[in-house]
Design a protein around this motif. Structure first.
Motif, PDB file in Angstrom:
ATOM      1  N   ALA A 166      12.866  -5.757 -23.063  1.00  0.00           N
ATOM      2  CA  ALA A 166      13.118  -4.812 -21.976  1.00  0.00           C
ATOM      3  C   ALA A 166      12.488  -3.444 -22.239  1.00  0.00           C
ATOM      4  O   ALA A 166      12.275  -2.662 -21.303  1.00  0.00           O
ATOM      5  CB  ALA A 166      14.620  -4.656 -21.762  1.00  0.00           C
ATOM      6  N   LEU A 167      12.168  -3.152 -23.493  1.00  0.00           N
ATOM      7  CA  LEU A 167      11.588  -1.858 -23.848  1.00  0.00           C
ATOM      8  C   LEU A 167      10.067  -1.828 -23.749  1.00  0.00           C
ATOM      9  O   LEU A 167       9.465  -0.771 -23.860  1.00  0.00           O
ATOM     10  CB  LEU A 167      12.005  -1.477 -25.274  1.00  0.00           C
ATOM     11  N   VAL A 168       9.442  -2.993 -23.563  1.00  0.00           N
ATOM     12  CA  VAL A 168       7.984  -3.051 -23.529  1.00  0.00           C
ATOM     13  C   VAL A 168       7.477  -2.472 -22.208  1.00  0.00           C
ATOM     14  O   VAL A 168       7.911  -2.873 -21.125  1.00  0.00           O
ATOM     15  CB  VAL A 168       7.478  -4.491 -23.715  1.00  0.00           C
ATOM     16  N   SER A 169       6.554  -1.544 -22.285  1.00  0.00           N
ATOM     17  CA  SER A 169       6.003  -0.898 -21.106  1.00  0.00           C
ATOM     18  C   SER A 169       5.101  -1.857 -20.332  1.00  0.00           C
ATOM     19  O   SER A 169       4.724  -2.931 -20.827  1.00  0.00           O
ATOM     20  CB  SER A 169       5.205   0.342 -21.504  1.00  0.00           C
ATOM     21  N   VAL A 170       4.726  -1.484 -19.123  1.00  0.00           N
ATOM     22  CA  VAL A 170       3.858  -2.309 -18.294  1.00  0.00           C
ATOM     23  C   VAL A 170       2.537  -2.563 -19.033  1.00  0.00           C
ATOM     24  O   VAL A 170       1.883  -1.620 -19.483  1.00  0.00           O
ATOM     25  CB  VAL A 170       3.580  -1.622 -16.942  1.00  0.00           C
ATOM     26  N   GLY A 171       2.186  -3.838 -19.173  1.00  0.00           N
ATOM     27  CA  GLY A 171       0.962  -4.201 -19.889  1.00  0.00           C
ATOM     28  C   GLY A 171       1.128  -4.238 -21.392  1.00  0.00           C
ATOM     29  O   GLY A 171       0.169  -4.522 -22.119  1.00  0.00           O
ATOM     30  N   GLY A 172       2.353  -3.966 -21.883  1.00  0.00           N
ATOM     31  CA  GLY A 172       2.587  -3.947 -23.313  1.00  0.00           C
ATOM     32  C   GLY A 172       2.756  -5.332 -23.912  1.00  0.00           C
ATOM     33  O   GLY A 172       2.813  -6.341 -23.199  1.00  0.00           O
ATOM     34  N   LYS A 173       2.884  -5.376 -25.261  1.00  0.00           N
ATOM     35  CA  LYS A 173       2.939  -6.653 -25.974  1.00  0.00           C
ATOM     36  C   LYS A 173       4.141  -6.698 -26.918  1.00  0.00           C
ATOM     37  O   LYS A 173       4.528  -5.682 -27.506  1.00  0.00           O
ATOM     38  CB  LYS A 173       1.648  -6.880 -26.757  1.00  0.00           C
ATOM     39  N   HIS A 174       4.674  -7.902 -27.050  1.00  0.00           N
ATOM     40  CA  HIS A 174       5.841  -8.143 -27.892  1.00  0.00           C
ATOM     41  C   HIS A 174       5.514  -9.306 -28.816  1.00  0.00           C
ATOM     42  O   HIS A 174       5.173 -10.395 -28.372  1.00  0.00           O
ATOM     43  CB  HIS A 174       7.037  -8.502 -27.002  1.00  0.00           C
ATOM     44  N   CYS A 175       5.610  -9.083 -30.126  1.00  0.00           N
ATOM     45  CA  CYS A 175       5.270 -10.139 -31.086  1.00  0.00           C
ATOM     46  C   CYS A 175       6.310 -10.172 -32.196  1.00  0.00           C
ATOM     47  O   CYS A 175       6.435  -9.231 -32.972  1.00  0.00           O
ATOM     48  CB  CYS A 175       3.881  -9.893 -31.671  1.00  0.00           C
ATOM     49  N   PHE A 176       7.078 -11.251 -32.245  1.00  0.00           N
ATOM     50  CA  PHE A 176       8.078 -11.460 -33.289  1.00  0.00           C
ATOM     51  C   PHE A 176       7.706 -12.679 -34.109  1.00  0.00           C
ATOM     52  O   PHE A 176       7.164 -13.655 -33.575  1.00  0.00           O
ATOM     53  CB  PHE A 176       9.457 -11.729 -32.678  1.00  0.00           C
ATOM     54  N   ILE A 177       8.015 -12.610 -35.399  1.00  0.00           N
ATOM     55  CA  ILE A 177       8.097 -13.834 -36.188  1.00  0.00           C
ATOM     56  C   ILE A 177       9.582 -14.079 -36.379  1.00  0.00           C
ATOM     57  O   ILE A 177      10.328 -13.194 -36.806  1.00  0.00           O
ATOM     58  CB  ILE A 177       7.360 -13.743 -37.541  1.00  0.00           C
ATOM     59  N   CYS A 178      10.007 -15.273 -36.018  1.00  0.00           N
ATOM     60  CA  CYS A 178      11.440 -15.530 -35.939  1.00  0.00           C
ATOM     61  C   CYS A 178      11.679 -17.032 -35.994  1.00  0.00           C
ATOM     62  O   CYS A 178      10.745 -17.828 -35.880  1.00  0.00           O
ATOM     63  CB  CYS A 178      11.958 -14.949 -34.615  1.00  0.00           C
ATOM     64  N   SER A 179      12.924 -17.417 -36.141  1.00  0.00           N
ATOM     65  CA  SER A 179      13.279 -18.832 -36.078  1.00  0.00           C
ATOM     66  C   SER A 179      12.831 -19.424 -34.744  1.00  0.00           C
ATOM     67  O   SER A 179      12.952 -18.783 -33.696  1.00  0.00           O
ATOM     68  CB  SER A 179      14.790 -18.992 -36.229  1.00  0.00           C
TER      69      SER A 179
END
Length: 505
Positions: A166-179
């Motif tokens: 929800a915090l990622v701005s328009v055109g932004g990217k989200h990258c997690f390493i997770c289960s």
């Protein structure tokens, strides 16, 4: 806050390998060959700073190339949080050793899930892994009332996904390493719905077989890249056995999943109307009885201690080891009538005397405390008719190649899943398919491998399997498949099923 793991580390603390950190920052475009002076980046659970140190390193190089003040840019654009004050001290010390003078707000002690913050262009990191049973009650209540994706018995990383997305701005990217469990399990259902509805899933890199962390842990990791754009029609998927393959592997293009069930996307049979689930074909999937006091209700000595009509031969996972069906002689005490009500112990003096010996233990169970007069009930109701029904038996965690069919002689216990329904021929045919690579590959796609490299048979996973319509398979083909099943010829069975599935698809 969350206690210690068996190896001495704290719950939630699994540090990412430097190679993976670098790869993920490359994926989100945070590279020193670009002008990073105005790129906002967030690490919501920074620990001792594996990601933040590399962010600072790249920002300093970018500043040198593009002529801006790295210190000013870092304090303005980089935000990192952790709930552990000791880790924040170490993280800040590592950054300051690189020549950056930090403000209080850029790297600070805070509970990310409870802290207000501004939008950011990039979210990157490794959120904490805290199983449901290890989350404090206060935090459980907070998550239940705050996050729409906090579903079933989910891990704490799920609300970390929801809030950071929800915090990622328009055109932004989200990258997690997770289960990767949220991609497959029931508790990830609402997070999958959210991603499919509001975001663009770009990439899933499954690292289940790789060493992605700085210690050996059973985390079943995956890297996901998600952007704040409208969902597209496809995404990239790859499986890596070694992290070094990340930079060379060629991902497959997969259709974008819809809704909360992503099963068909990962098992590779999406859209084939000739395949149906086990339940769509008229079978019933169940799990054996949980008693709440196995030492009382299950025993080899029961025939000598209680009335014969109250006991039945029982089967558990120990009886089905090493591809052998070897009953250990244990019986189950059934305190129920056929209508589901409890028997009157006055009518069974031997059983009454036996259960009275264990009344203190039985009465202390949660199920008994809810109804003290029914202190000798089991957690699950026992259905005597199940005993005599033919059924497939699937131990919860098993390295067995062979899938057993009980002709109707045993009652399954809580570590056995069972399938019943249809004729005995169809049950054996289904068992043959369950032995095949065609099904095992599907199972691996919707569940995680346990120690020993085998997946778990569980109801939620069995319900996702897709099979050809068994009652439509020609009789001559059925005969050949059953002959191979009876001979336990798995190699030939795989070839027959593979040929039949390919020819019919």
């Amino acid at each position: 806050m969350y206690g210690e793991r068996s190896n001495g580390g704290k719950h939630g603390d699994v540090f990412t390998a430097p190679f993976v950190v670098g790869y993920m920052l490359d994926k989100v475009g945070y590279t020193p060959d670009r002008d990073l002076s105005h790129t906002r980046i967030l690490e919501p659970s920074c620990g001792e700073g594996e990601f933040v140190v590399e962010i600072a390193n790249r920002l300093i190089k970018s500043a040198s190339k593009f002529g801006f003040d790295a210190n000013e840019a870092f304090c303005r654009n980089v935000r990192a949080y952790d709930i552990d004050a000791e880790k924040i001290v170490k993280c800040r010390a590592r950054i300051e050793a690189m020549g950056i003078t930090l403000t209080e707000e850029c790297i600070c002690v805070a509970d990310f899930l409870k802290t207000g913050m501004e939008k950011t262009d990039i979210v990157v990191g490794n959120p904490p892994y805290i199983r449901y049973e290890n989350i404090p009650y206060e935090m459980l209540d907070y998550c239940k009332y705050t996050f729409s994706t906090f579903h079933y018995r989910c891990d704490l990383y799920v609300p970390f996904y929801e809030k950071s997305l929800a915090l990622v701005s328009v055109g932004g990217k989200h990258c997690f390493i997770c289960s990767n469990r949220w991609l497959k399990n029931e508790y990830g259902k609402k997070l999958r719905q959210l991603v499919a509805r509001k975001y663009n899933l770009r990439t899933i890199l499954n690292l289940e077989e790789a060493d992605a962390f700085q210690e050996e842990v059973l985390a079943y990791p995956a890297i996901t890249l998600i952007t704040s754009e409208k969902p597209s029609d496809s995404f990239e998927y790859a499986e890596c056995n070694h992290v070094e393959e990340l930079r060379t592997i060629t991902p497959q293009t997969k259709p974008m999943p819809k809704g909360d069930d992503w099963t068909d996307v990962f098992n590779g049979i999406s859209g084939n109307s000739d395949f149906q689930t086990i339940e769509q074909q008229g079978f019933k999937i169940g799990i054996g009885v949980a008693t709440g006091a196995d030492s009382v209700f299950i025993s080899r000595e029961l025939p000598e201690k209680v009335e014969e009509e109250l006991i039945m031969p029982s089967i558990n996972a120990r009886d089905l080891r090493g591809d052998r069906f070897q009953w250990q002689g244990e019986y189950l005490l059934n305190p129920y009538k056929k209508d589901g009500s409890l028997v009157n112990l006055k009518d069974y003096p031997r059983a009454s005397a036996y259960l009275e010996q264990h009344k203190e233990k039985l009465s202390s169970r949660h199920v008994a405390k809810k109804s003290p007069s029914r202190w000798y009930k089991t957690i699950d109701r026992i259905s005597p008719e199940l005993l005599s029904q033919p059924k497939i038996l699937l131990p919860d965690m098993s390295g067995n190649t062979y899938v057993f069919v009980d002709k109707g002689e045993y009652y399954p216990l809580h570590n056995i899943y069972y399938i019943l329904g249809g004729s005995s021929t169809l049950l054996r045919l289904l068992a043959a398919f369950l032995m095949s690579d065609f099904v095992r590959n599907q199972l691996s796609a919707v569940t995680n491998k346990m120690n020993g490299g085998f997946p778990r048979w569980q109801t939620q996973h069995l319900r996702k399997l897709r099979l050809p319509k068994l009652n439509a398979i020609p009789s001559d083909e059925v005969e050949q498949l059953l002959s191979l099943y009876d001979k336990r010829n798995v190699a030939s069975l795989n070839k027959r099923i593979s040929h039949y599935v390919t020819a019919g698809s």
